[in-house]
Scaffold this motif. Structure first.
Motif, mmCIF file in Angstrom:
data_model
loop_
_atom_site.group_PDB
_atom_site.id
_atom_site.type_symbol
_atom_site.label_atom_id
_atom_site.label_comp_id
_atom_site.label_asym_id
_atom_site.label_seq_id
_atom_site.Cartn_x
_atom_site.Cartn_y
_atom_site.Cartn_z
ATOM 1 N N VAL A 20 -5.872 -8.401 -2.878
ATOM 2 C CA VAL A 20 -6.737 -7.403 -2.235
ATOM 3 C C VAL A 20 -6.022 -6.061 -2.140
ATOM 4 N N PHE A 21 -4.751 -6.082 -1.729
ATOM 5 C CA PHE A 21 -3.975 -4.838 -1.664
ATOM 6 C C PHE A 21 -3.876 -4.186 -3.050
ATOM 7 N N ALA A 48 1.250 -3.940 -0.789
ATOM 8 C CA ALA A 48 0.972 -3.013 0.312
ATOM 9 C C ALA A 48 1.785 -1.731 0.159
ATOM 10 N N GLY A 49 3.038 -1.885 -0.302
ATOM 11 C CA GLY A 49 3.872 -0.701 -0.525
ATOM 12 C C GLY A 49 3.316 0.202 -1.609
ATOM 13 N N ILE A 50 2.805 -0.391 -2.693
ATOM 14 C CA ILE A 50 2.198 0.397 -3.774
ATOM 15 C C ILE A 50 0.959 1.125 -3.268
ATOM 16 N N ALA A 51 0.125 0.394 -2.505
ATOM 17 C CA ALA A 51 -1.079 1.018 -1.944
ATOM 18 C C ALA A 51 -0.706 2.142 -0.981
ATOM 19 N N LEU A 52 0.324 1.924 -0.181
ATOM 20 C CA LEU A 52 0.761 2.954 0.769
ATOM 21 C C LEU A 52 1.243 4.192 0.022
ATOM 22 N N TRP A 53 1.938 3.975 -1.095
ATOM 23 C CA TRP A 53 2.408 5.108 -1.900
ATOM 24 C C TRP A 53 1.217 5.844 -2.512
ATOM 25 N N ARG A 54 0.207 5.101 -2.972
ATOM 26 C CA ARG A 54 -0.981 5.718 -3.574
ATOM 27 C C ARG A 54 -1.742 6.563 -2.560
ATOM 28 N N PHE A 55 -1.803 6.084 -1.312
ATOM 29 C CA PHE A 55 -2.560 6.781 -0.272
ATOM 30 C C PHE A 55 -1.681 7.737 0.537
ATOM 31 N N ARG A 56 -0.514 8.062 -0.014
ATOM 32 C CA ARG A 56 0.397 9.054 0.586
ATOM 33 C C ARG A 56 0.750 8.711 2.026
#
Length: 436
Positions: A73-74, A258-266
């Motif tokens: 999901v992430f 989650a880390g990749i998603a966090l990086w994508r969403f700044r």
């Protein structure tokens, strides 16, 4: 009442409940409870109800299920799926039928982080189908390729179906993950080659070749798939190298996604994080409900003696391992027409595992055969789950007949791959034998 007669009666009742549309988890749970109550009394029934649900939800090893779901999901929320499909499209554009190939290849790679055939199918329907229609691709073959490619998530690790098999058959999740690598790659190659042959024989299924894409643009697009490749290396590399157990790999993979998603969403958690947790929790609860219902029904079937009765009957036929595999294949293809994948495994494995053990069948290889049959069942009419997932995601642009006709060539390819896996067990057993 004779336990065997009671077991057969409850089995018939379960089939009747499934036919009229009772949810699978409820049907299996209620049938198992009713059978235990009628055959073994109130005390036995309540004793099982107190212990069985906790055996599933309280087992640390089963934590791998929601963790891999959360990772998928992430990964989807982060947008790496879109970049993956875009890169595949650019690199394959000079081949006729390139969009089919892009779906097949991108779905195969994304399967390594999604773990769910339905998730794969829904994601690529929304991502690829509108573009395929716009470019003039066959509507039927488009949805057929998307639905069929979605099944890669059952074979390519980490796979939710593999975890379910490992739980029921008491096998190593890590070994099953490694056993699925070569059969998964074989499936991608067979689908790609089969599609190329099909569009060559029937050019109307695909438009003329697209424009040449500059090499620099291809390289730029390829850089965007680093997120998926990183997750694959972390999860499968960590398991293969022995850095962590499969249950821990799920946690590491979810953290990485989650880390990749966090990086994508700044660095912003607003919106996507809470929605991802809610979606993963919802899917996990559904799967655990089916597992609990299936375990209750399986326990009832075991205590009636039906497992021993059916097992001894098949063994007395002296059919041998190959004959047994043929019977299992026919059984799964028929059941797959009316029952979803996880429920089918929970219904049948209590009967099949003792026979497989008696015949000295490698249970890792047997698991891969079962999972390939589960892939086929996911696209087998009339109840193939991927068919309905794709059809519902097209917004009414595709009818049931369209998707059934579009998926038939891929069912034929799947049967050929199944034959290869059965005839060459080394495809499934070599890599697990090298596990540290």
């Amino acid at each position: 009442m004779d336990p065997i007669v009671l077991g057969l009666g409850c089995l018939g009742g379960l089939i009747a409940m499934l036919v009229i549309g009772v949810p699978v988890a409820v049907a299996m749970g209620l049938t198992g409870i009713a059978g235990m109550w009628l055959g073994f009394g109130e005390a036995f029934t309540f004793g099982q109800l107190r212990s069985l649900p906790f055996a599933i939800t309280g087992n640390y090893g089963y934590a791998v299920l929601p963790l891999f779901i959360l990772m998928g999901v992430f990964a989807q929320r982060s947008g790496i799926t879109t970049q993956l499909f875009h890169a595949a499209d650019l690199w394959l554009r000079r081949l006729r039928g390139s969009m089919y190939l892009a779906v097949i290849c991108a779905s195969g790679v994304f399967a390594a982080v999604s773990g769910s055939t339905v998730v794969n199918s829904v994601v690529f329907t929304r991502l690829a189908f509108p573009e395929m229609l716009r470019l003039g691709y066959s509507k039927r073959l488009s949805v057929g390729s998307i639905a069929a490619s979605g099944t890669f998530a059952a074979m390519i690790p980490p796979s939710i179906v593999m975890v379910v098999y490992a739980i029921v058959a008491e096998q190593s999740v890590g070994q099953l993950f490694l056993a699925g690598v070569f059969p998964g790659l074989l499936s991608i190659a067979a689908f790609s080659f089969g599609t190329l042959v099909l569009v060559r024989l029937r050019p109307e299924l695909a438009p003329q070749l697209g424009e040449q894409v500059p090499f620099r643009e291809k390289i730029q697009a390829a850089k965007g798939v680093w997120g998926v490749l990183l997750l694959v290396v972390i999860v499968l590399g960590g398991i293969y190298a022995g850095f962590f157990a499969p249950s821990a790999a799920g946690a590491v993979g979810a953290f990485g996604a989650a880390g990749i998603a966090l990086w994508r969403f700044r660095g912003r958690l607003t919106g996507w994080f809470g929605q991802s947790l809610a979606e993963a929790a919802s899917v996990s609860c559904i799967i655990f409900a089916i597992l609990i219902g299936g375990l209750i029904f399986s326990r009832f079937i075991v205590v009636t003696g039906m497992v021993d009765y059916i097992g001894s009957s098949i063994i007395a036929m002296e059919i041998g391992p190959i004959g047994f595999i043929i019977i299992v294949s026919i059984l799964y293809i028929i059941l797959g027409m009316v029952v979803d994948t996880v429920s089918m495994m929970l219904l049948t494995l209590p009967f099949l595992m003792p026979i497989a053990i008696h015949l000295d069948i490698n249970l890792i290889w047997f698991g891969i055969v079962i999972i390939k049959l589960a892939e086929i069942s996911a696209i087998t009419p009339p109840i193939g789950m991927n068919l309905f997932a794709v059809m519902s995601s097209t917004g009414g642009k595709v009818g049931y007949t369209d998707i059934v006709r579009g998926v038939i060539p891929f069912i034929v390819l799947e049967l050929m791959i199944l034959f290869a896996i059965i005839y060459f067990p080394v495809l499934s057993t070599w890599l697990p034998s090298k596990m540290f």
